[in-house]
Design a protein around this motif. Sequence first.
Motif, mmCIF file in Angstrom:
data_model
loop_
_atom_site.group_PDB
_atom_site.id
_atom_site.type_symbol
_atom_site.label_atom_id
_atom_site.label_comp_id
_atom_site.label_asym_id
_atom_site.label_seq_id
_atom_site.Cartn_x
_atom_site.Cartn_y
_atom_site.Cartn_z
ATOM 1 N N PRO A 1 0.973 -1.245 0.259
ATOM 2 C CA PRO A 1 -0.197 -0.133 0.153
ATOM 3 C C PRO A 1 0.927 1.331 -0.023
ATOM 4 O O PRO A 1 1.935 1.088 0.398
ATOM 5 C CB PRO A 1 -0.909 -0.109 1.264
ATOM 6 N N ALA A 2 0.354 2.447 -0.591
ATOM 7 C CA ALA A 2 0.836 3.594 -0.473
ATOM 8 C C ALA A 2 1.418 3.950 0.936
ATOM 9 O O ALA A 2 0.312 3.792 1.777
ATOM 10 C CB ALA A 2 0.317 4.776 -1.054
ATOM 11 N N PRO A 3 2.297 4.672 1.456
ATOM 12 C CA PRO A 3 2.409 5.097 2.721
ATOM 13 C C PRO A 3 1.407 6.174 3.137
ATOM 14 O O PRO A 3 0.981 6.614 2.162
ATOM 15 C CB PRO A 3 3.756 5.538 3.023
ATOM 16 N N ILE B 1 0.107 -7.861 5.547
ATOM 17 C CA ILE B 1 -0.720 -6.611 5.151
ATOM 18 C C ILE B 1 -0.268 -6.535 3.465
ATOM 19 O O ILE B 1 0.895 -6.462 2.928
ATOM 20 C CB ILE B 1 -0.280 -5.477 5.646
ATOM 21 N N VAL B 2 -1.263 -6.659 2.434
ATOM 22 C CA VAL B 2 -1.036 -6.633 1.122
ATOM 23 C C VAL B 2 -1.554 -5.097 0.788
ATOM 24 O O VAL B 2 -0.533 -4.209 0.739
ATOM 25 C CB VAL B 2 -2.159 -7.370 0.236
ATOM 26 N N SER B 3 -2.800 -4.638 0.402
ATOM 27 C CA SER B 3 -2.907 -3.311 -0.106
ATOM 28 C C SER B 3 -3.970 -2.727 0.986
ATOM 29 O O SER B 3 -4.384 -1.396 0.749
ATOM 30 C CB SER B 3 -3.604 -3.062 -1.252
ATOM 31 N N ALA B 4 -4.273 -3.512 2.067
ATOM 32 C CA ALA B 4 -5.410 -2.968 2.996
ATOM 33 C C ALA B 4 -5.003 -2.084 3.845
ATOM 34 O O ALA B 4 -4.673 -2.347 5.296
ATOM 35 C CB ALA B 4 -6.087 -4.224 3.669
ATOM 36 N N PHE B 5 -4.692 -0.631 3.592
ATOM 37 C CA PHE B 5 -4.113 0.278 4.666
ATOM 38 C C PHE B 5 -4.832 1.582 4.127
ATOM 39 O O PHE B 5 -4.635 2.214 2.945
ATOM 40 C CB PHE B 5 -2.502 0.161 4.590
ATOM 41 N N ALA B 6 -5.409 2.306 4.928
ATOM 42 C CA ALA B 6 -5.909 3.502 4.592
ATOM 43 C C ALA B 6 -5.968 4.602 5.829
ATOM 44 O O ALA B 6 -5.987 3.930 6.868
ATOM 45 C CB ALA B 6 -7.279 3.594 3.859
ATOM 46 N N ARG B 7 -6.217 5.784 5.494
ATOM 47 C CA ARG B 7 -6.263 6.842 6.711
ATOM 48 C C ARG B 7 -7.634 7.411 6.699
ATOM 49 O O ARG B 7 -8.144 7.556 5.460
ATOM 50 C CB ARG B 7 -5.629 7.985 6.334
ATOM 51 N N ALA C 1 -6.723 2.564 9.246
ATOM 52 C CA ALA C 1 -7.627 1.455 9.050
ATOM 53 C C ALA C 1 -6.409 0.407 8.478
ATOM 54 O O ALA C 1 -6.043 0.624 7.311
ATOM 55 C CB ALA C 1 -8.680 1.544 8.154
ATOM 56 N N VAL C 2 -6.311 -1.001 9.019
ATOM 57 C CA VAL C 2 -5.433 -1.938 8.281
ATOM 58 C C VAL C 2 -6.147 -3.220 8.438
ATOM 59 O O VAL C 2 -6.815 -3.747 9.447
ATOM 60 C CB VAL C 2 -4.250 -2.128 9.491
ATOM 61 N N GLY C 3 -6.052 -3.767 7.275
ATOM 62 C CA GLY C 3 -6.852 -5.049 7.121
ATOM 63 C C GLY C 3 -5.475 -6.211 6.869
ATOM 64 O O GLY C 3 -4.651 -5.735 6.012
ATOM 65 N N THR C 4 -5.755 -7.462 7.246
ATOM 66 C CA THR C 4 -4.678 -8.457 7.092
ATOM 67 C C THR C 4 -5.180 -9.760 6.118
ATOM 68 O O THR C 4 -6.229 -9.841 5.711
ATOM 69 C CB THR C 4 -4.232 -8.908 8.178
ATOM 70 N N ILE D 1 -8.591 -9.963 3.827
ATOM 71 C CA ILE D 1 -8.561 -8.459 3.142
ATOM 72 C C ILE D 1 -7.392 -7.970 2.432
ATOM 73 O O ILE D 1 -6.111 -7.860 3.221
ATOM 74 C CB ILE D 1 -8.736 -7.463 4.375
ATOM 75 N N TRP D 2 -7.383 -7.958 1.251
ATOM 76 C CA TRP D 2 -6.280 -7.594 0.435
ATOM 77 C C TRP D 2 -6.522 -6.101 -0.191
ATOM 78 O O TRP D 2 -5.529 -5.293 -0.478
ATOM 79 C CB TRP D 2 -6.022 -8.508 -0.735
ATOM 80 N N ALA D 3 -7.777 -5.835 -0.456
ATOM 81 C CA ALA D 3 -8.054 -4.532 -1.239
ATOM 82 C C ALA D 3 -7.615 -3.110 -0.100
ATOM 83 O O ALA D 3 -8.174 -3.410 0.962
ATOM 84 C CB ALA D 3 -9.456 -4.463 -1.553
ATOM 85 N N THR D 4 -7.461 -2.107 -0.810
ATOM 86 C CA THR D 4 -7.471 -0.806 0.053
ATOM 87 C C THR D 4 -8.794 -0.568 0.746
ATOM 88 O O THR D 4 -9.973 -0.487 -0.141
ATOM 89 C CB THR D 4 -6.840 0.226 -0.851
ATOM 90 N N PRO D 5 -9.048 -0.471 1.761
ATOM 91 C CA PRO D 5 -10.344 0.033 2.435
ATOM 92 C C PRO D 5 -10.796 1.559 1.863
ATOM 93 O O PRO D 5 -9.749 2.317 1.733
ATOM 94 C CB PRO D 5 -10.321 0.083 3.788
ATOM 95 N N VAL D 6 -12.059 1.618 1.849
ATOM 96 C CA VAL D 6 -12.373 3.051 1.395
ATOM 97 C C VAL D 6 -13.024 3.718 2.656
ATOM 98 O O VAL D 6 -14.051 2.910 3.415
ATOM 99 C CB VAL D 6 -13.586 2.973 0.521
#
Lengths: 283, 384
Positions: free
Chosen positions: B89-91, B128-134, B141-144, B174-179
């Motif tokens: 995921p993008a930082p 953690i794949v891409s599941a990271f968002a603010r 928010a972090v998904g694994t 959870i791989w997808a970036t959360p919205v």
Amino acid sequence: MIGDIFTWVLLDPMINTLVVLNNVFFSSVGLSIIVFTILIRIITFPLTLRQLHQTRAMQAIGPNVQEINKKYSDPRRRQQEIMKAYREAGVNPLGCAGPFALQFPILIALFAAVRITLPQSPEALERLSGHLYSWSYIQHAIPLGTHFLGMDLRTPNIVFVALVALSTFLQTKTTVTPTTDERARAQQQMMTFLMPIMLAFFALNLPSGVSLYWIVSGIVSIGSNVAIYGVPSLRIQPLFPAPQPTTAADESTPAPRSTSSNRPARTTHGPSRSKRKNRRRRS
Amino acid sequence: MRSSAASRVLLFLILPLAVPLAGCVRTASPEGWAAPLPTDDGSLLLSLDKGHISSVELSSPSGPAAVQWTFPNDALESDKDLDPKAIYPAPVSTSSAVFVATFAEGLFALDPATGTQIWHRSDLGENIVSAFARTPDGALAVGTSDGWLHLLEPETGDAAAGWPAHGIRLPDGIWATPVATPDSLIVATMGGEVLALDYAAGQPLWESPFKADGAILDLAPLPDDRLFVPSLDGHVYLLDARTGQRIGAIETDHWVWMQPAVSGGKAFFGDLRGDLYALDITAGTLAWHAPSNPGDNLPSMERLKSRPIVTDGTLIVADSAPAVHFLDADTGRRLNRVPIDAKTVRAPLLELDGAALVLATHGKLFLANPDDLSVIQIPFGAAQ
């Protein structure tokens, strides 16, 4: 080019079959690997049978070859005599290599299929997408479950490593045939212990899914070895006994020779000459 | 006997050889595809090497670039045993910290000036794949990959007030970036579900989750409270982000595993066969479809994993070959193709002063200019 053919003919069909079997067998990738391995071994059984029979036949004429080696010092003549002995016994020296060479790409493809079907990284999943057929039945199953009996099939597992060693030991043990040759016996003894150690070492560094394949394959091999060779120590007779080597002279009468005998099969005057003719010649 | 021994050696040596040979069959190890991120101080956060993130300063859009710091830094005692393997995921960057979610070592809060650790959570789940968002209020928010969903305080890394300390367990990974919308955290699972949870306690908000037939590898917000939901069942779904109701769906020829570029009421995205699509966001229908080989005398487009950008009516995409393609965003007609000297491109493109910054694997940087349809490599200067 060769890589493309390998992928198209062997690897892709195997990967897709694994996925289909996963769907059929309760979404269990472990069961899918087990069933798939058994299927492949059944399909390649005629090749295995031929290879094992050829190996047994080669071992059977070993004493004759030893005799020839002792008798002839000229390498060219020795080679000719050995080839003659093989021909007369109906043995092709490359007979066990041929079926094995055919099985080898299948074996490699099977290993690769198991590894690719259990992606360890997002990039590996992306790569898997390139191997899948576009049927929705297959596409919908991805990604496959990665656990079997509580173990992650993507990573090495000590239980599977131990089972790989055990099944390989038993497989080698049931392949080993009785021999009176000290060197061959020592070689067999070494293989019996070296092979399980080597494979256990490899299994320590490979995904458990590959080890599972190896264990099932080993169990099937043990079964076919018992069916072909029997287990003399347990008085189990072979179901598919190896045909006895025959010679041109005694084609009409089945070979009476013992396969483990050290006795030279023929007189020094050549295998096609009868004992009576030899006696006449001496007199 | 000699031949017998030879065949025995063949049998016993080639069989075990098959194992390591099979091991050599190329299986992709984690490399990561973190999107480049511009920070408030004008620098860029880039993953130039797998499992590492660097703060890079560009003297101008076309370079040269200078690395200010890299994390993990083997010279530091706190970092030397870390093996993050990859960053997907993008930082997330704030004035007080840079947050980096790694594949194998969990989540880190870093000092934005030096890249040293402020706090670290390694107990969030498997990978953690891409599941990271603010979220809008600043929580993380972090998904694994084993299905744990966390909402964390950015200052300490502890669970946000009201959320279970160990996170919420979803039935699938959870791989997808959360919205993160103002009212809900929307997550997608590898089981094909999309669900919205409230920030207070992680309670479901929609009447029922949306369910696709295949895994969902990515997720993105679209204008007008819509969601872009690509599924391995061969469809891209358009959902209402407030209710989870399906607005539309289009069929794709292969897996779609990227977030789209959005411009002029359309979402532009590609699939892993190399086809490109433009989705009309309002109508939920296909505006155009450009096949990987459109027959324009240019080589075909290959796998598309990297999110494209649209600038001044030009759609810029990078494929796995790798090559950069320039297309007319209105029609999908290809204008130019420029091969680049790199291994491949998976990281999303970043718009930088009207051009596209292309980050290839192994850290090569390129700038694609839509004005003259050219691509140049950005050189790296001495590290500061």
